[in-house]
Design an enzyme around this catalytic site. Structure first.
Site, mmCIF file in Angstrom:
data_model
loop_
_atom_site.group_PDB
_atom_site.id
_atom_site.type_symbol
_atom_site.label_atom_id
_atom_site.label_comp_id
_atom_site.label_asym_id
_atom_site.label_seq_id
_atom_site.Cartn_x
_atom_site.Cartn_y
_atom_site.Cartn_z
ATOM 1 N N ARG A 70 10.061 1.686 -7.645
ATOM 2 C CA ARG A 70 8.774 1.114 -7.234
ATOM 3 C C ARG A 70 7.918 2.152 -6.506
ATOM 4 O O ARG A 70 6.694 2.176 -6.660
ATOM 5 C CB ARG A 70 9.044 -0.091 -6.323
ATOM 6 C CG ARG A 70 7.797 -0.852 -5.901
ATOM 7 C CD ARG A 70 8.169 -2.198 -5.300
ATOM 8 N NE ARG A 70 6.997 -2.925 -4.847
ATOM 9 C CZ ARG A 70 6.646 -3.055 -3.569
ATOM 10 N NH1 ARG A 70 7.397 -2.518 -2.621
ATOM 11 N NH2 ARG A 70 5.572 -3.728 -3.231
ATOM 12 N N HIS A 74 4.040 3.038 -7.355
ATOM 13 C CA HIS A 74 2.958 2.920 -6.374
ATOM 14 C C HIS A 74 2.303 4.269 -6.093
ATOM 15 O O HIS A 74 1.133 4.310 -5.705
ATOM 16 C CB HIS A 74 3.484 2.301 -5.082
ATOM 17 C CG HIS A 74 3.561 0.815 -5.130
ATOM 18 N ND1 HIS A 74 2.988 0.002 -4.184
ATOM 19 C CD2 HIS A 74 4.139 -0.022 -6.042
ATOM 20 C CE1 HIS A 74 3.211 -1.271 -4.500
ATOM 21 N NE2 HIS A 74 3.925 -1.303 -5.617
ATOM 22 N N ASN A 102 1.667 -2.068 0.427
ATOM 23 C CA ASN A 102 2.801 -1.179 0.694
ATOM 24 C C ASN A 102 3.531 -1.475 2.003
ATOM 25 O O ASN A 102 4.747 -1.325 2.091
ATOM 26 C CB ASN A 102 2.335 0.280 0.716
ATOM 27 C CG ASN A 102 1.833 0.750 -0.634
ATOM 28 O OD1 ASN A 102 2.181 0.191 -1.665
ATOM 29 N ND2 ASN A 102 1.003 1.785 -0.632
ATOM 30 N N HIS A 201 11.221 -5.136 -12.863
ATOM 31 C CA HIS A 201 11.641 -6.247 -12.003
ATOM 32 C C HIS A 201 13.017 -6.766 -12.372
ATOM 33 O O HIS A 201 13.503 -7.715 -11.747
ATOM 34 C CB HIS A 201 10.617 -7.391 -12.082
ATOM 35 C CG HIS A 201 9.358 -7.108 -11.326
ATOM 36 N ND1 HIS A 201 8.253 -7.938 -11.383
ATOM 37 C CD2 HIS A 201 9.013 -6.086 -10.495
ATOM 38 C CE1 HIS A 201 7.290 -7.440 -10.616
ATOM 39 N NE2 HIS A 201 7.727 -6.318 -10.071
#
Length: 333
Positions: A70, A74, A102, A201
Site C-alpha cells: 500500500r 500511495h 495516510n 486488498h
C-alpha cells in the site's frame, strides 16, 4: 469454497514471465529509461539487503506485507513514484504522512528507513528511497508467497511533498467508481488497472472507520448498506461496534488476509467486498466482468497483476538529473 493459490507461484512460470519482461526497459517521459540492472555495479547487494529487511519486518508483523504494498501505491499515485510519501513536515511544506488518507493508517516508514540505513552503509548516496519502496512492495508480496514481478530501477527522489496533492489525487473508498477511474486515468492507468490493483486488498485489513458507514448509516439512511452480505454484516458489526471508539479496530478485506489469492474477487462478486469502493466494482459492466474473470479463473490474474504493477511503478518517475538521492528518506538532503 477452498482457497485458491495462483499457479504462477511455480518457479518455472515466474521465470518465463520474468525473462520475457527483462528483455526491455521501461521508457519514461524524460527520455531516459528505468533499467533492471541500474545498480548492478554501484550496489550489487541491493536486492539481498531489501529482501532481508522486508523478510524480518513481515516475520515480526505479517500485516506489514500489505502495508508495504500500500505504501508503494500511495507514493506513486500522488505526483509519481518519487518517495514524497516518506517526507516529514518542514518549514517549507506539510508532508503527506498526516493527511486523512495516510494518517493513522499508512504504515511501514520505519521498515524503509531501516533498509535505507543498511544500504547507505555499503552503497552511500547511491540508491533512491523511491526504488527501495518499489522493491520493498515486491518483496513484501513474495514474503507471503505471492506473485513475483520485475522492478526496473533508476528512480530518483523528489524534493517536496504536498498535502493538497494527496487530498486531490488519492482515490477515496467513498467516491463513486467513475471518480476513482478518473483518478487512475489521470496517471496513465485505466479501468482494468483499478480492478487489478484493487486486488491488492486480498492482503491485510481496513480500519473500521472506513467500514462503519456501510454497517449503520449507509448514505445517511440510518440503516446498513442493503447490498452488503448479511453474514458479513453481522461479523463486521461485532468487529466494528457502533457504540464506543472502534474506529481503529481492524477488519480483514477477505477471509484470507495473509494469503495472496483470488478470494478478494470471490468476495466482491458475492456482495462481500469490505469497502464501498470494493462493492462498486460490480456496478460497472466493464469492471464487473473483470471481477468475475478473476474470481472464476484465478490463473488469469498473475500476468495482469504484473502488468499493472509495472505501469504503477512507472508513474511520474524522476530520472537522470531530476530530483536527488536522499541520504535519509524522511528528509531532503
Amino acid at each position: 469454497m477452498g482457497k485458491k493459490i495462483f499457479p504462477c507461484f511455480t518457479i518455472s512460470l515466474c521465470f518465463i514471465v520474468t525473462l520475457s519482461l527483462l528483455m526491455s526497459k521501461y521508457p519514461v517521459s524524460h527520455g531516459q529509461s528505468l533499467d533492471y540492472n541500474f545498480y548492478a555495479r554501484s550496489c550489487p547487494n541491493l536486492l539481498n539487503i531489501v529482501r532481508y529487511g522486508v523478510m524480518l519486518a513481515v516475520r515480526n508483523d505479517t500485516r506489514m506485507a500489505a502495508s508495504l504494498l500500500r505504501l508503494h501505491f500511495h507514493d506513486c499515485i500522488v505526483d509519481g513514484c518519487e518517495a514524497s510519501v516518506l517526507l516529514d513536515d518542514t518549514d517549507d511544506f506539510k508532508g503527506e504522512k498526516n493527511t486523512v488518507a495516510n494518517g493513522d493508517s499508512l504504515r511501514g516508514y520505519e521498515v524503509i528507513d531501516d533498509i535505507k540505513a543498511a544500504i547507505e552503509r555499503v552503497c552511500p548516496a547511491t540508491v533512491s528511497c523511491a526504488d527501495i519502496v518499489a522493491l520493498a512492495a515486491r518483496e513484501a508480496v513474495l514474503a507471503v508467497r505471492g506473485i513475483f514481478w520485475p522492478v526496473p530501477l533508476g528512480r530518483r527522489d523528489g524534493t517536496t511533498a504536498s498535502q493538497e496533492a494527496v487530498n486531490k489525487q488519492i482515490p477515496s473508498p467513498f467516491e463513486p467508481l467513475e471518480k476513482i477511474i478518473e483518478k487512475f486515468t489521470n496517471k496513465g492507468l485505466d479501468f482494468k488497472d483499478v480492478v487489478v490493483l484493487s486486488g491488492a486488498h486480498t492482503l491485510g485489513y481496513s480500519r473500521c472507520l472506513l467500514v462503519k458507514g456501510r454497517l449503520y448509516n449507509f448514505r445517511g439512511s440510518g440503516k446498513p448498506d442493503p447490498a452488503l452480505d448479511s453474514s458479513l454484516r453481522s461479523n463486521l458489526q461485532s468487529m466494528c461496534p457502533d457504540a464506543g471508539s472502534s474506529d481503529n479496530n481492524l477488519a480483514p478485506f477477505d477471509r484470507t488476509p495473509y494469503t495472496f489469492d483470488n478470494v478478494y474477487y470471490t468476495s466482491v462478486r458475492n456482495n462481500a467486498g469490505l469497502l464501498q469502493s470494493d462493492h462498486a466494482l460490480m456496478g460497472d459492466p466493464r469492471t464487473a466482468a473483470l471481477v468475475n474473470r478473476y474470481s472464476t479463473n484465478p490463473s488469469l490474474y498473475p500476468s495482469d497483476f504484473i502488468a499493472s504493477m509495472g505501469k504503477l511503478g512507472n508513474v511520474g518517475v524522476l530520472t537522470g538529473q531530476d530530483g536527488e538521492i536522499r541520504q535519509k528518506c524522511g528528509s531532503v538532503n
